[in-house]
Structure formats: structure tokens, C-alpha cells
Motif scaffolding. Structure first.
Motif, PDB file in Angstrom:
ATOM      1  N   UNK A  33     -41.705  -1.943 -17.578  1.00  0.00           N
ATOM      2  CA  UNK A  33     -41.044  -3.213 -18.840  1.00  0.00           C
ATOM      3  C   UNK A  33     -39.724  -3.443 -17.876  1.00  0.00           C
ATOM      4  N   UNK A  34     -39.805  -2.899 -16.699  1.00  0.00           N
ATOM      5  CA  UNK A  34     -38.448  -3.080 -15.778  1.00  0.00           C
ATOM      6  C   UNK A  34     -38.866  -4.947 -15.913  1.00  0.00           C
ATOM      7  N   UNK A  35     -37.221  -4.912 -16.053  1.00  0.00           N
ATOM      8  CA  UNK A  35     -37.114  -6.772 -16.778  1.00  0.00           C
ATOM      9  C   UNK A  35     -36.089  -7.847 -16.333  1.00  0.00           C
ATOM     10  N   UNK A  36     -35.671  -8.654 -15.484  1.00  0.00           N
ATOM     11  CA  UNK A  36     -33.927  -8.936 -15.361  1.00  0.00           C
ATOM     12  C   UNK A  36     -33.437  -8.719 -16.588  1.00  0.00           C
ATOM     13  N   UNK A  37     -31.964  -9.043 -16.315  1.00  0.00           N
ATOM     14  CA  UNK A  37     -31.390  -8.399 -17.209  1.00  0.00           C
ATOM     15  C   UNK A  37     -31.302  -7.154 -17.884  1.00  0.00           C
ATOM     16  N   UNK A  38     -32.155  -6.100 -17.090  1.00  0.00           N
ATOM     17  CA  UNK A  38     -32.168  -4.593 -17.927  1.00  0.00           C
ATOM     18  C   UNK A  38     -30.847  -4.531 -17.734  1.00  0.00           C
ATOM     19  N   UNK A  39     -30.394  -3.397 -18.785  1.00  0.00           N
ATOM     20  CA  UNK A  39     -28.821  -2.725 -17.300  1.00  0.00           C
ATOM     21  C   UNK A  39     -29.089  -1.410 -17.679  1.00  0.00           C
ATOM     22  N   UNK A  55     -25.511  -1.432 -13.461  1.00  0.00           N
ATOM     23  CA  UNK A  55     -26.113  -2.436 -13.191  1.00  0.00           C
ATOM     24  C   UNK A  55     -26.670  -3.394 -14.056  1.00  0.00           C
ATOM     25  N   UNK A  56     -27.283  -4.570 -14.008  1.00  0.00           N
ATOM     26  CA  UNK A  56     -27.671  -5.426 -14.514  1.00  0.00           C
ATOM     27  C   UNK A  56     -28.254  -6.343 -13.701  1.00  0.00           C
ATOM     28  N   UNK A  57     -29.801  -6.075 -13.560  1.00  0.00           N
ATOM     29  CA  UNK A  57     -30.846  -6.079 -12.643  1.00  0.00           C
ATOM     30  C   UNK A  57     -31.249  -7.950 -12.774  1.00  0.00           C
ATOM     31  N   UNK A  58     -31.115  -8.088 -11.181  1.00  0.00           N
ATOM     32  CA  UNK A  58     -31.188  -9.781 -11.034  1.00  0.00           C
ATOM     33  C   UNK A  58     -32.708 -10.062 -11.028  1.00  0.00           C
ATOM     34  N   UNK A  59     -33.091 -10.828 -11.487  1.00  0.00           N
ATOM     35  CA  UNK A  59     -34.893 -10.798 -11.421  1.00  0.00           C
ATOM     36  C   UNK A  59     -34.908 -10.816  -9.388  1.00  0.00           C
ATOM     37  N   UNK A  60     -34.746 -11.006  -9.272  1.00  0.00           N
ATOM     38  CA  UNK A  60     -35.183 -11.375  -7.634  1.00  0.00           C
ATOM     39  C   UNK A  60     -35.624  -8.831  -7.425  1.00  0.00           C
ATOM     40  N   UNK A  61     -34.801  -8.034  -7.857  1.00  0.00           N
ATOM     41  CA  UNK A  61     -35.206  -7.043  -8.214  1.00  0.00           C
ATOM     42  C   UNK A  61     -36.122  -5.818  -9.087  1.00  0.00           C
ATOM     43  N   UNK A  81     -25.935  16.828 -11.683  1.00  0.00           N
ATOM     44  CA  UNK A  81     -26.948  16.392 -12.062  1.00  0.00           C
ATOM     45  C   UNK A  81     -26.814  14.974 -13.086  1.00  0.00           C
ATOM     46  N   UNK A  82     -28.246  14.442 -12.410  1.00  0.00           N
ATOM     47  CA  UNK A  82     -27.816  12.974 -11.936  1.00  0.00           C
ATOM     48  C   UNK A  82     -28.849  12.442 -13.125  1.00  0.00           C
ATOM     49  N   UNK A  83     -28.464  11.179 -13.213  1.00  0.00           N
ATOM     50  CA  UNK A  83     -29.711  10.578 -14.671  1.00  0.00           C
ATOM     51  C   UNK A  83     -29.599   9.097 -14.656  1.00  0.00           C
ATOM     52  N   UNK A  84     -29.981   8.387 -15.210  1.00  0.00           N
ATOM     53  CA  UNK A  84     -30.157   7.000 -15.681  1.00  0.00           C
ATOM     54  C   UNK A  84     -30.733   6.714 -17.530  1.00  0.00           C
ATOM     55  N   UNK A  85     -29.884   5.782 -17.737  1.00  0.00           N
ATOM     56  CA  UNK A  85     -30.432   4.886 -18.729  1.00  0.00           C
ATOM     57  C   UNK A  85     -30.420   3.550 -18.806  1.00  0.00           C
ATOM     58  N   UNK A  86     -31.468   3.340 -18.884  1.00  0.00           N
ATOM     59  CA  UNK A  86     -31.811   1.211 -19.217  1.00  0.00           C
ATOM     60  C   UNK A  86     -31.767   1.022 -20.704  1.00  0.00           C
ATOM     61  N   UNK A  87     -31.420   0.170 -20.412  1.00  0.00           N
ATOM     62  CA  UNK A  87     -31.584  -0.871 -22.083  1.00  0.00           C
ATOM     63  C   UNK A  87     -31.470  -2.312 -21.725  1.00  0.00           C
ATOM     64  N   UNK A  88     -33.014  -2.638 -22.494  1.00  0.00           N
ATOM     65  CA  UNK A  88     -34.024  -3.614 -21.859  1.00  0.00           C
ATOM     66  C   UNK A  88     -32.652  -4.767 -22.732  1.00  0.00           C
TER      67      UNK A  88
END
Length: 111
Positions: A33-39, A55-61, A81-88
């Protein structure tokens, strides 16, 4: 939950060399579900420091991995400890699992 925790390029077999002088590279793979402008927010936590980067995901990525550099100050070579979260962008969010790294000196893993 997201399918996989991030990876750290400088880690080997779950260990981060205590003699390594950062920055460290955290790599977040493409996620469903990765999409442009996800944070994407990367979390780097040690016993003595906590660091986050957004990092805001640009459309090119979209569909590719993204990387975040962790500044030298926060790369201690100790347990990390390393993790990440996505705000769609369309709403909702998810968290990854945690990548746990142990510290090791250049002679190999510590016992």
C-alpha cells in the motif's frame, strides 16, 4: 503491522560494531500500500539516546526502498532498537516490527 522491520546497512548478523563511527544507514523496504505522500518515521533507540526522522514519500520512490541516515551522535555501538511507522496519506497507519541490534567490538560478538 508492516511486513518487515527496517535493516541497518552497517549491522552484521544482528551486531553493530562498537568501533563504528556513524552515520548509520537505515533502509526501509517497500511496504504494501505504499503511496506518494505517506510519511515514514524511523525510530532509533539506544540505552542513552532516542532519535526519530520523518520522510514524506515522493511519487518517484513509491515501490522502492527509502533510506535514512542516523547521525554519528546516536550511533553508540551499544544495544539498539530500530523500527519505523507509516502514516498513510489516505488515512490510517501501521508500525513495523523491531530490529534489535547488539553491540560488538571489532573482535566479534561480545559474550
Amino acid at each position: 503491522m508492516l511486513p518487515a522491520p527496517p535493516t541497518v546497512d552497517e549491522a552484521v548478523d544482528g551486531y553493530l560494531d562498537m568501533d563504528f563511527v556513524g552515520p548509520a544507514t537505515v533502509r526501509v523496504g517497500a511496504y504494501p500500500g505504499m503511496a506518494a505522500n505517506d510519511v515514514v518515521t524511523v525510530h532509533w533507540v539506544t540505552w542513552s539516546h532516542r532519535w526519530e526522522s520523518q520522510l514524506r514519500i515522493p511519487g518517484s520512490r513509491v515501490g522502492g526502498a527509502v533510506t535514512v541516515l542516523i547521525p554519528n551522535l546516536y550511533v553508540t555501538g551499544s544495544a539498539t532498537w530500530v523500527s519505523y511507522a507509516v502514516d498513510r496519506f489516505g488515512g490510517g497507519g501501521a508500525r513495523s516490527g523491531v530490529l534489535a541490534l547488539n553491540g560488538a567490538d571489532s573482535g566479534g560478538p561480545r559474550l
